[in-house]
Design a protein around this motif. Structure first.
Motif, PDB file in Angstrom:
ATOM      1  N   SER A 168       0.819  -1.222   0.000  1.00 38.16           N
ATOM      2  CA  SER A 168       0.000   0.000   0.000  1.00 38.16           C
ATOM      3  C   SER A 168       0.849   1.266   0.000  1.00 38.16           C
ATOM      4  O   SER A 168       0.308   2.366   0.178  1.00 38.16           O
ATOM      5  CB  SER A 168      -0.927   0.006   1.226  1.00 38.16           C
ATOM      6  OG  SER A 168      -0.171   0.157   2.424  1.00 38.16           O
ATOM      7  N   THR A 170       2.496   3.054  -2.323  1.00 36.40           N
ATOM      8  CA  THR A 170       2.181   4.091  -3.308  1.00 36.40           C
ATOM      9  C   THR A 170       0.829   4.729  -3.004  1.00 36.40           C
ATOM     10  O   THR A 170       0.657   5.949  -3.145  1.00 36.40           O
ATOM     11  CB  THR A 170       2.183   3.526  -4.736  1.00 36.40           C
ATOM     12  OG1 THR A 170       1.308   2.384  -4.806  1.00 36.40           O
ATOM     13  CG2 THR A 170       3.585   3.096  -5.145  1.00 36.40           C
ATOM     14  N   THR A 171      -0.143   3.894  -2.582  1.00 32.09           N
ATOM     15  CA  THR A 171      -1.449   4.447  -2.211  1.00 32.09           C
ATOM     16  C   THR A 171      -1.315   5.326  -0.977  1.00 32.09           C
ATOM     17  O   THR A 171      -1.936   6.393  -0.882  1.00 32.09           O
ATOM     18  CB  THR A 171      -2.461   3.313  -1.931  1.00 32.09           C
ATOM     19  OG1 THR A 171      -2.595   2.509  -3.096  1.00 32.09           O
ATOM     20  CG2 THR A 171      -3.816   3.870  -1.538  1.00 32.09           C
ATOM     21  N   GLN A 172      -0.505   4.880  -0.021  1.00 33.35           N
ATOM     22  CA  GLN A 172      -0.303   5.665   1.206  1.00 33.35           C
ATOM     23  C   GLN A 172       0.333   7.014   0.874  1.00 33.35           C
ATOM     24  O   GLN A 172      -0.073   8.046   1.414  1.00 33.35           O
ATOM     25  CB  GLN A 172       0.603   4.895   2.169  1.00 33.35           C
ATOM     26  CG  GLN A 172       0.778   5.560   3.520  1.00 33.35           C
ATOM     27  CD  GLN A 172       0.064   4.835   4.629  1.00 33.35           C
ATOM     28  OE1 GLN A 172      -0.964   4.199   4.395  1.00 33.35           O
ATOM     29  NE2 GLN A 172       0.594   4.903   5.825  1.00 33.35           N
ATOM     30  N   THR A 174       0.179   8.489  -2.061  1.00 34.20           N
ATOM     31  CA  THR A 174      -0.828   9.231  -2.821  1.00 34.20           C
ATOM     32  C   THR A 174      -1.819   9.904  -1.885  1.00 34.20           C
ATOM     33  O   THR A 174      -2.325  10.994  -2.166  1.00 34.20           O
ATOM     34  CB  THR A 174      -1.577   8.291  -3.781  1.00 34.20           C
ATOM     35  OG1 THR A 174      -0.637   7.646  -4.635  1.00 34.20           O
ATOM     36  CG2 THR A 174      -2.576   9.055  -4.626  1.00 34.20           C
ATOM     37  N   MET A 175      -2.104   9.243  -0.768  1.00 33.25           N
ATOM     38  CA  MET A 175      -3.007   9.811   0.229  1.00 33.25           C
ATOM     39  C   MET A 175      -2.289  10.793   1.141  1.00 33.25           C
ATOM     40  O   MET A 175      -2.762  11.907   1.378  1.00 33.25           O
ATOM     41  CB  MET A 175      -3.625   8.703   1.088  1.00 33.25           C
ATOM     42  CG  MET A 175      -4.511   9.221   2.223  1.00 33.25           C
ATOM     43  SD  MET A 175      -5.093   7.915   3.315  1.00 33.25           S
ATOM     44  CE  MET A 175      -3.573   7.534   4.224  1.00 33.25           C
ATOM     45  N   LEU A 223      -8.985   7.587  -0.355  1.00 34.01           N
ATOM     46  CA  LEU A 223      -7.678   6.937  -0.439  1.00 34.01           C
ATOM     47  C   LEU A 223      -7.385   6.130   0.826  1.00 34.01           C
ATOM     48  O   LEU A 223      -6.730   5.083   0.763  1.00 34.01           O
ATOM     49  CB  LEU A 223      -6.581   7.982  -0.659  1.00 34.01           C
ATOM     50  CG  LEU A 223      -6.605   8.662  -2.024  1.00 34.01           C
ATOM     51  CD1 LEU A 223      -5.746   9.909  -2.014  1.00 34.01           C
ATOM     52  CD2 LEU A 223      -6.158   7.706  -3.110  1.00 34.01           C
ATOM     53  N   CYS A 226      -9.070   2.741   0.509  1.00 38.95           N
ATOM     54  CA  CYS A 226      -8.305   1.859  -0.383  1.00 38.95           C
ATOM     55  C   CYS A 226      -7.045   1.352   0.302  1.00 38.95           C
ATOM     56  O   CYS A 226      -6.654   0.189   0.129  1.00 38.95           O
ATOM     57  CB  CYS A 226      -7.948   2.590  -1.672  1.00 38.95           C
ATOM     58  SG  CYS A 226      -9.381   2.979  -2.699  1.00 38.95           S
ATOM     59  N   LYS A 227      -6.405   2.196   1.087  1.00 36.20           N
ATOM     60  CA  LYS A 227      -5.206   1.781   1.821  1.00 36.20           C
ATOM     61  C   LYS A 227      -5.547   0.650   2.796  1.00 36.20           C
ATOM     62  O   LYS A 227      -4.796  -0.326   2.921  1.00 36.20           O
ATOM     63  CB  LYS A 227      -4.621   2.960   2.576  1.00 36.20           C
ATOM     64  CG  LYS A 227      -3.358   2.633   3.352  1.00 36.20           C
ATOM     65  CD  LYS A 227      -3.153   3.550   4.520  1.00 36.20           C
ATOM     66  CE  LYS A 227      -4.107   3.202   5.659  1.00 36.20           C
ATOM     67  NZ  LYS A 227      -3.821   3.969   6.906  1.00 36.20           N
ATOM     68  N   MET A 247      -3.480   0.799  -6.420  1.00 32.53           N
ATOM     69  CA  MET A 247      -4.557   1.718  -6.098  1.00 32.53           C
ATOM     70  C   MET A 247      -5.763   1.531  -7.023  1.00 32.53           C
ATOM     71  O   MET A 247      -6.910   1.558  -6.569  1.00 32.53           O
ATOM     72  CB  MET A 247      -4.052   3.155  -6.179  1.00 32.53           C
ATOM     73  CG  MET A 247      -5.065   4.203  -5.770  1.00 32.53           C
ATOM     74  SD  MET A 247      -4.329   5.837  -5.626  1.00 32.53           S
ATOM     75  CE  MET A 247      -3.742   6.084  -7.317  1.00 32.53           C
ATOM     76  N   PHE A 251      -9.502   0.692  -5.755  1.00 29.58           N
ATOM     77  CA  PHE A 251     -10.653   1.546  -6.044  1.00 29.58           C
ATOM     78  C   PHE A 251     -11.775   0.737  -6.697  1.00 29.58           C
ATOM     79  O   PHE A 251     -12.953   0.877  -6.335  1.00 29.58           O
ATOM     80  CB  PHE A 251     -10.227   2.693  -6.970  1.00 29.58           C
ATOM     81  CG  PHE A 251      -9.911   3.968  -6.253  1.00 29.58           C
ATOM     82  CD1 PHE A 251     -10.907   4.856  -5.900  1.00 29.58           C
ATOM     83  CD2 PHE A 251      -8.594   4.280  -5.919  1.00 29.58           C
ATOM     84  CE1 PHE A 251     -10.610   6.042  -5.237  1.00 29.58           C
ATOM     85  CE2 PHE A 251      -8.286   5.460  -5.246  1.00 29.58           C
ATOM     86  CZ  PHE A 251      -9.298   6.343  -4.903  1.00 29.58           C
TER      87      PHE A 251
END
Length: 318
Positions: A168, A170-172, A174-175, A223, A226-227, A247, A251
């Motif tokens: 996670s 990249t998602t983290q 991104t958030m 986000l 999703c994380k 991500m 989603f």
């Protein structure tokens, strides 16, 4: 703003150390106090929670966990968070303070510089906290098979490999990059309004921190959902692949299970968590920074005072 106030500009020999000590204390206290609410947030974001659970509100979710699983269940996974929060927040605040001063050129009101400084600081913070979050949230979900943080980490490493701890990431980022940008910009903006001269003021630090947490949490809520999915890897969602990766996949999975409303499940819990959490973090951080700075100032002036007294005594012998 010129950094002449010793509270805002620490002596060159202690700046980084002071920020790291204050940041570490703030991170540990913040996560320790607010951990039960974080557990409730994870449960509310879960795509398939306890079938008997009533998660319509934060209070309902909290009462359900206590009634069926006991009060201590809300603290399951806390040890690894306390262990990771110290170094993560130490790097985080030290990096932020350095870049804030460097990029703003010592000028007040440069909120773009504050946002950039917060974004870069997030890279250091998340490199430590993302693996911690994976273990923490695996421990928090309903019917977790893990009895300790150590056994959870070992099982993840053995079954999914080391990549699982950063699935996670990249998602983290991104958030958290927009979260921290909004967070720091809101905090500094509130300080401009409530504490224009940047004096040590516990009330304004708490109010500014709470406002910053609420705004940033609301903006980045989808986000965060999703994380949570990427960290917990709920087996019910993995019908077409071994794991939910990335991500876009997260989603799509959230939307398939719960539609658009799924991206805002647990929003109230997240805001309730972030407001006091950031208020605690900033008030503790600023408090420790103030105490350490004043102590350093006393230590720096003491030799001069003694020297003046000695000179005065020698010039006026009995």
């Amino acid at each position: 703003m010129d950094y002449d106030d010793p509270y805002e500009s620490l002596p060159s020999t202690s700046t980084t150390t002071t920020h790291m000590l204050a940041g570490s204390a703030a991170g540990v206290l913040e996560h320790s106090v607010m951990y039960p609410v974080d557990c409730v947030k994870t449960r509310m974001q879960s795509l398939v929670p306890d079938p008997k659970a009533d998660y319509r509100s934060v209070v309902d979710a909290f009462n359900t966990i206590i009634r069926h699983e006991g009060l201590l269940r809300t603290m399951k996974g806390a040890p690894i968070v306390v262990l990771g929060a110290g170094p993560a927040h130490a790097f985080y605040f030290a990096c932020y303070e350095y870049l804030k001063k460097t990029l703003s050129g010592g000028q007040k009101g440069n909120h773009i510089a504050h946002g950039v400084a917060g974004s870069v600081a997030t890279l250091l913070h998340d490199s430590v906290m993302v693996p911690v979050d994976v273990v923490k949230q695996r421990m928090q979900v309903f019917n977790s098979p893990y009895t300790s943080c150590r056994s959870c980490a070992k099982a993840i490493l053995k079954q999914e490999g080391i990549f699982a701890f950063y699935r996670s990431y990249t998602t983290q980022l991104t958030m958290n990059i927009p979260f921290q940008s909004v967070h720091f910009m809101t905090y500094e903006f509130m300080q401009d309004i409530l504490n224009h001269d940047r004096n040590y003021s516990p009330v304004t630090h708490m109010v500014s921190g709470a406002a910053a947490g609420a705004v940033a949490a609301s903006v980045t809520m989808p986000l965060d959902v999703c994380k949570t999915l990427l960290n917990t890897q709920e087996s019910c969602t993995r019908t077409h692949a071994s794991y939910v990766n990335g991500m876009i996949s997260a989603f799509r999975t959230v939307y398939e299970f719960q539609g658009l409303t799924g991206f805002y499940r647990g929003l109230t819990a997240r805001v309730i968590f972030q407001m006091p959490a950031t208020a605690i973090s900033w008030s503790v951080y600023e408090g420790f920074k103030y105490i350490i700075t004043k102590k350093q100032a006393v230590e720096d002036t003491l030799p001069k005072t003694l020297s003046i007294r000695a000179a005065s005594a020698s010039s006026h012998p009995d």
